[in-house]
Motif scaffolding. Structure first.
Motif: not given
Length: 326
Positions: A241-264
């Protein structure tokens, strides 16, 4: 250490505050879905518990759309609890009527979300299938192995089952944007060779679905964790199972690429506020701590007014602390 890099791209409009998102599938849906929820995105996560096989996922989606409610005969008793082969063991109840009512309420909740939400994130976990009376089960509920017929679903069978369901779904909610992901969790108990075959079939099916349907996109979560991170330091002690570091890596990429600047921008302010909320004072009865609580209450009011979100539960906690200091 040098690593391969893989970005997340999208042709969909970016996600903004106020949208509704559904996460369904493997336990990685829980991990990322909870990141969305913590960031105040209206989110529903796995209303029937963690589900691994694509056909189990789409069966429940079909049920919800068609309002095909469960009956008492869909449940069976095992070790004093009532289970259902279409859902996670977490849904089991001691009383059959309670199990039936709980399942059908969740089916109504899923249907309401499917008809009104903006995004659906579907995570395929495994194409290893187990059948009872010819039907794929979502979970064996720790029953004896000899009750089930085991095999690995082909990429074609996954493709057709999912495509049929998604075509139906988009007819009832034409605004939907659907993301497919493959879970990076290794199903080591199936054997590492069968796990790789299983994941390969999911990847092929996902690729074919994206080529066939213009309202879905593939998010390379599996590739980010398995190929880019590819280090056991990004996994929990079970090594699967991926740990919190791996999940956070994916989350940071999702935030940077899927969300608006306003959301970030909002998420940065919210994260800073949440960190302040979690601060444990060494001197909780001091006047300095009271001033600190008053300042984060003011911050909550500012964020609410600026971004039109609800922080009432957080403000209630702060006000309760202030009241105890009065």
């Amino acid at each position: 250490m040098e690593r391969l890099e893989l970005n997340i791209s999208t042709s969909f409009p970016k996600i903004e505050l106020g949208e509704k998102c559904l996460f369904i599938g493997s336990c990685f849906s829980d991990e990322i879905g909870n990141k969305f929820k913590k960031s105040k995105i209206d989110t529903l996560i796995n209303p029937f518990g963690v589900l691994f096989h694509p056909e189990s996922l789409v069966k429940l989606i079909n049920r919800a759309i068609d309002q095909d409610f469960f009956k008492k005969t869909d449940f069976f008793e095992f070790q004093d609890y009532w289970f259902n082969y279409e859902m996670s063991g977490a849904m089991a109840k001691f009383d059959r009527n309670e199990a039936l009512e709980f399942a059908n309420e969740n089916l109504k909740k899923l249907r309401a979300y499917l008809l009104s939400c903006d995004r659906v994130f579907i995570t395929f976990g495994s194409s290893v299938e187990r059948r009872v009376n010819g039907n794929i089960v979502a979970n064996c509920h720790k029953q004896p192995k000899n009750l089930f017929e085991r095999s690995i679903s082909s990429s074609d069978s996954v493709f057709f089952a999912v495509k049929t369901c998604l075509d139906k779904l988009i007819k009832v909610n034409s605004k939907l944007k659907i993301y497919l992901t493959v879970s990076p969790v290794r199903h080591a108990k199936e054997g590492l060779v069968d796990n790789q075959i299983s994941k390969a079939n999911l990847l092929i099916a996902s690729n074919n679905l994206v080529k066939s349907l213009n309202y879905i996109e593939y998010l390379p979560v599996y590739e980010i964790v398995i190929d880019c991170l590819r280090d056991y330091s990004f996994f929990k002690d079970d090594l699967v199972h991926p740990n919190s570091k791996a999940v956070n890596n994916v989350w940071q990429l999702i935030k940077a690429n899927l969300f608006t600047d306003n959301f970030n921008k909002f998420e940065k302010e919210l994260s800073k506020f949440q960190s302040a909320m979690n601060h444990n004072s060494l001197f909780p009865k001091s006047s300095a701590h009271k001033r600190f609580l008053s300042s984060i209450l003011a911050t909550a009011n500012k964020i609410e007014g600026k971004y039109k979100i609800d922080l009432s539960s957080e403000k209630e906690i702060i006000n309760s602390c202030l009241k105890n200091l009065a």
